[in-house]
Scaffold this active site. Sequence first.
Site, short mmCIF file in Angstrom:
data_model
loop_
_atom_site.label_atom_id
_atom_site.label_comp_id
_atom_site.label_asym_id
_atom_site.label_seq_id
_atom_site.Cartn_x
_atom_site.Cartn_y
_atom_site.Cartn_z
N GLU A 1 0.83 -1.22 0.00
CA GLU A 1 0.00 0.00 0.00
C GLU A 1 0.86 1.26 0.00
O GLU A 1 0.53 2.24 -0.66
CB GLU A 1 -0.95 0.01 1.21
CG GLU A 1 -2.06 -1.03 1.15
CD GLU A 1 -2.96 -0.90 -0.07
OE1 GLU A 1 -3.10 0.21 -0.59
OE2 GLU A 1 -3.49 -1.93 -0.53
N GLN B 1 0.32 6.91 -5.01
CA GLN B 1 0.83 7.76 -6.11
C GLN B 1 1.60 6.98 -7.17
O GLN B 1 2.34 7.56 -7.95
CB GLN B 1 1.76 8.87 -5.60
CG GLN B 1 1.35 9.54 -4.34
CD GLN B 1 0.42 10.71 -4.59
OE1 GLN B 1 0.17 11.08 -5.72
NE2 GLN B 1 -0.12 11.25 -3.54
N LEU C 1 11.04 5.66 -7.35
CA LEU C 1 9.60 5.62 -7.05
C LEU C 1 9.03 7.02 -6.78
O LEU C 1 7.83 7.23 -6.90
CB LEU C 1 9.34 4.75 -5.83
CG LEU C 1 8.88 3.32 -6.07
CD1 LEU C 1 8.63 2.62 -4.75
CD2 LEU C 1 7.63 3.26 -6.93
N GLY C 2 9.90 7.94 -6.39
CA GLY C 2 9.44 9.31 -6.12
C GLY C 2 8.71 9.41 -4.79
O GLY C 2 8.58 8.42 -4.05
N TYR C 3 8.23 10.63 -4.48
CA TYR C 3 7.50 10.88 -3.23
C TYR C 3 8.23 10.23 -2.05
O TYR C 3 7.73 9.34 -1.39
CB TYR C 3 6.06 10.40 -3.32
CG TYR C 3 5.28 11.09 -4.42
CD1 TYR C 3 4.76 12.36 -4.23
CD2 TYR C 3 5.13 10.49 -5.66
CE1 TYR C 3 4.08 13.01 -5.25
CE2 TYR C 3 4.46 11.14 -6.69
CZ TYR C 3 3.94 12.40 -6.47
OH TYR C 3 3.27 13.03 -7.49
N TYR D 1 -6.96 5.45 4.27
CA TYR D 1 -7.05 4.44 3.20
C TYR D 1 -6.17 3.23 3.53
O TYR D 1 -6.63 2.08 3.52
CB TYR D 1 -6.61 5.06 1.86
CG TYR D 1 -6.58 4.07 0.74
CD1 TYR D 1 -7.71 3.81 -0.01
CD2 TYR D 1 -5.42 3.35 0.44
CE1 TYR D 1 -7.71 2.88 -1.04
CE2 TYR D 1 -5.40 2.42 -0.57
CZ TYR D 1 -6.54 2.19 -1.31
OH TYR D 1 -6.52 1.25 -2.31
N ASP E 1 -10.57 6.05 -1.79
CA ASP E 1 -9.54 6.73 -2.57
C ASP E 1 -10.17 7.23 -3.87
O ASP E 1 -11.40 7.22 -4.02
CB ASP E 1 -8.35 5.79 -2.85
CG ASP E 1 -8.71 4.68 -3.83
OD1 ASP E 1 -9.92 4.46 -4.09
OD2 ASP E 1 -7.79 4.04 -4.36
N CYS F 1 -26.93 2.28 -11.82
CA CYS F 1 -25.96 3.38 -11.87
C CYS F 1 -26.58 4.68 -12.39
O CYS F 1 -27.03 4.77 -13.53
CB CYS F 1 -24.77 2.98 -12.75
SG CYS F 1 -23.56 4.30 -12.91
S1 SF4 Z 1 -22.17 1.70 -15.33
FE1 SF4 Z 1 -20.35 2.77 -15.96
S2 SF4 Z 1 -20.22 4.53 -14.62
FE2 SF4 Z 1 -21.67 3.12 -13.71
S3 SF4 Z 1 -20.45 1.92 -12.27
FE3 SF4 Z 1 -20.52 0.80 -14.20
S4 SF4 Z 1 -18.67 1.46 -15.29
FE4 SF4 Z 1 -19.02 2.92 -13.65
#
Ligand code: SF4
Length: 355
Positions: free
Chosen positions: A42, A47, A85-87, A125, A143, A213
């Site tokens: 993790e 990043q 790796l940076g940061y 996180y 995240d 969705c």
């Molecule tokens: S339908 Fe599209 S926008 Fe909605 S959760 Fe699935 S991939 Fe994401």
Amino acid sequence: MEITTVAAKRFSEKLLEWHHQHNTRSLPWKGVKDPYKIWLSEVILQQTRAMQGLPYYVLFIEKWPDINALAAAPHEEVFRAWQGLGYYSRCKNMLVTARIIATQYGGVFPAQYAHILALKGIGAYTASAIASFAFGLPHAVVDGNVYRILSRYLGIPDSIDTTQGKKLFATVATAMLHQEDSAAYNQAIMDFGATVCIPAKPGCSSCPLQEGCYAFRNNVTNSFPVRSKKLTIKTRHFGYVILECNGEIWLHKREAGDIWENLHEPYLIEHTGPVDAEFVKNELAQYQYALNGHIQHISTEKQRLTHQHIHFYFFHVRLTQKLPIAHGNWLSKKQLGKLAFPKSLFKVFDLHLLR
Ligand code: SF4
């Protein structure tokens, strides 16, 4: 925002079903129960893309297979392994935490969320990932992937970059978590965000969550997540002059308060615009007596960090005598090989000086 138990269950079960049947993303830290390995992965992945972090994870596990081995490792050696790796503050905090666990917890990773969260460099996180993957505790990871998936799925209009918005997303993420199998749920949402509900052109047409969705139903996937602030990016110009005298190079260790703390660099001239050989000559005018021949321009490079774009102008100057510059040391090329440098500098050193 009110989320019913039924809606949360529908979401988390569909996600878990996708995880068990279609998630083919395979990485060496997936399914691991050892909190040390989870934590290490993790920290490396903050990043950093998984494929870029993978060889570092393998190297760290090989060199330092457990927390006590890492805690006992010399500072410079760990920074050198991290190089590229940076940061670098991640690496510094990682060492502090390894040493705290070795001394205060007897080398055993703490198993309580609050104790994990209190460790250096571990935010909510990473603490949730360790708590759920290693100890099966019901803590949801939050995240960029989670912001994106939840904001699209639920149509959340709140900004993800305000304190209030962050609080709201943390509450929503907890409400959506599959309580009985937090580890699989967290892994599923991470992978789903990395492979299906991606920032541009998400895979909506074959998405198992599409029915519920909001963004898909309203054809507004590009409008989520909502951000209120515009990122300000600073442009910087670094003229690096590699000063060499009798096989030794002058180097300075960067201090706190800027990027690349604790890493090494040659003589730096930071300027408001591009740096050329004439500019370097004027900057070094007081040392004219020691300059031997011309100022050689080696290369010009660019690096983009999240908040800064850096232009590098590399020069090499051979000297007849060492310059009396404070806050640095003259080191042999052999000694250079043991130090850690920012990625862009390492490339130049490796190509031009260490071979
Ligand atoms: S339908 Fe599209 S926008 Fe909605 S959760 Fe699935 S991939 Fe994401």
